[in-house]
Design an enzyme around this catalytic site. Structure first.
Site, PDB file in Angstrom:
ATOM      1  N   ASP A   1      -6.024  -1.597   8.878  1.00 15.46           N
ATOM      2  CA  ASP A   1      -5.297  -0.362   8.574  1.00 15.46           C
ATOM      3  C   ASP A   1      -6.234   0.833   8.715  1.00 15.46           C
ATOM      4  OD1 ASP A   1      -3.014  -1.794   7.920  1.00 15.46           O
ATOM      5  OD2 ASP A   1      -3.218  -1.530   5.751  1.00 15.46           O
TER       6      ASP A   1
ATOM      7  N   ARG B   1      -1.642  -0.158  16.467  1.00 15.82           N
ATOM      8  CA  ARG B   1      -0.417   0.225  15.738  1.00 15.82           C
ATOM      9  C   ARG B   1      -0.443   1.756  15.634  1.00 15.82           C
ATOM     10  NH1 ARG B   1      -0.945  -1.081   9.809  1.00 15.82           N
ATOM     11  NH2 ARG B   1      -0.098  -3.156  10.182  1.00 15.82           N
TER      12      ARG B   1
END
Ligand SMILES: Cc1cc2nc3c(=O)[nH]c(=O)nc-3n(C[C@H](O)[C@H](O)[C@H](O)COP(=O)(O)OP(=O)(O)OC[C@H]3O[C@@H](n4cnc5c(N)ncnc54)[C@H](O)[C@@H]3O)c2cc1C
Length: 311
Positions: A136, A187
């Site tokens: 992340d 992402r």
């Protein structure tokens, strides 16, 4: 403007010890716990049935054992060992082998070397059990170092990992081009943190325009990008560009967060698009939960209803 103020407000509240202890008392109650809409539970044994239910609907999952900003090497080591146990547990279940984690959970706040050592332990275990690991992206003090750690691991041959880029950062377009050149999986998100004016776009128009530009870069030249958004305009732009450029839906996926726009998750899946749901769990859910409130203060309604129903 409103969203910036709201993010800043909830970021300050996220630092409140009183609120955190109140939240942990009410938030995850079995009956009507207000955080349960966004968090799958406090243990991996809560997350596994939640993930199975999502998979049963034809959706994919990534599990995130929540944690961030640990303060000591001992805590980072404990978090890493806990994550290794989670990997073993998922490997023994019928849940897809795909996890997300944060480098400050593994010690990046302390120093780079601690985080790299711990990440390597996780990537090795993930490789043994055939997991994909998404790193992340956190707030701007960690952007450059997170990308640097990711690229270092990539050069060392760890290909079972991917990264996240945030469209609110002007630097992300160049980062996307570099990730495309590497062949790394990205992402794309808008960005969840409250960032200063000189580091990040502040208006929704600028963040959205950058999202579309980066989405195009990734769809045209990336490796199985994930377009992570609940915004119907961003989804329409992605679908439109894929059709225009003849990019088959098997070459990218959409991603959304657990508990958000479940209707849209299912309808995109039914229309033949890959849809992965990010399933967060763990005792350290408070900062994640506060970011979700900051994005949409209307969510405070769930909190109030949840607290009232517990009394
Ligand atoms: C799978 C996934 C992984 C993510 N990983 C990261 C990461 O690593 N780093 C990072 O900085 N950010 C991450 N994010 C969060 C992201 O940056 C945004 O903050 C978040 O997705 C909200 O932006 P949006 O694109 O949905 O658009 P917005 O313009 O914020 O919202 C569009 C619409 O989506 C719905 N919506 C959005 N948020 C909520 C909410 N909290 N509750 C209810 N409805 C909502 C509303 O209908 C809203 O009108 C991730 C998001 C997803 C989906």
């Amino acid at each position: 403007m409103f969203q910036t103020v709201s993010k800043a407000f909830f970021q300050i509240l996220a630092g409140s010890g009183v609120l955190k202890s109140l939240a942990s008392r009410y938030g995850m109650g079995a009956r009507g716990g207000f955080a349960r809409r966004f968090i799958a539970g406090e243990t991996v044994d809560d997350a596994i049935p939640a993930a199975r239910a999502i998979q049963a609907e034809g959706l994919k999952v990534t599990l995130d054992f929540l944690g961030e900003s640990v303060a000591t090497a001992a805590e980072a080591d404990a978090a890493t060992r806990a994550y290794l146990a989670v990997i073993e547990r998922i490997a023994g279940s019928a849940v897809e082998r795909n996890i997300s984690l944060k480098l400050t959970q593994l010690g990046l706040t302390i120093d780079r070397a601690t985080a790299v050592d711990n990440l390597r332990r996780i990537l090795d275990a993930a490789r043994t059990h055939d997991f994909f690991v998404r790193i992340d992206m956190e707030n701007t003090p960690y952007t450059a170092v997170t990308l640097d750690v990711f690229e270092t691991m990539w050069q060392q041959g760890y290909r079972n990992a991917g990264i996240v880029l945030q469209s609110y950062l002007p630097r992300s377009e160049a980062d996307a081009a570099r990730m495309n050149a590497l062949g790394a999986r990205v992402r794309l998100v808008k960005g969840a943190y409250n960032e200063p004016r000189d580091m990040a776009y502040q208006s929704k128009e600028d963040v959205d325009a950058a999202f579309v530009r980066i989405m195009r870069l990734l769809l045209a030249g990336g490796n199985y990008p994930a377009i992570a958004t609940h915004d119907p305009a961003m989804i329409a732009a992605t679908r439109g560009y894929a059709t225009e450029r003849d990019v088959d839906p098997s070459r990218f996926e959409f991603q959304m967060l657990y508990g958000i726009r479940r209707d849209l998750q299912k309808s995109l899946q039914a229309q033949g698009y890959g849809m992965r749901v990010y399933v967060p769990f763990g005792r350290e859910w408070f900062p994640y939960f506060m970011r979700r409130l900051g994005e949409r203060p209307a969510n405070i309604g769930f909190v109030i209803r949840g607290v009232l129903s517990e009394r």
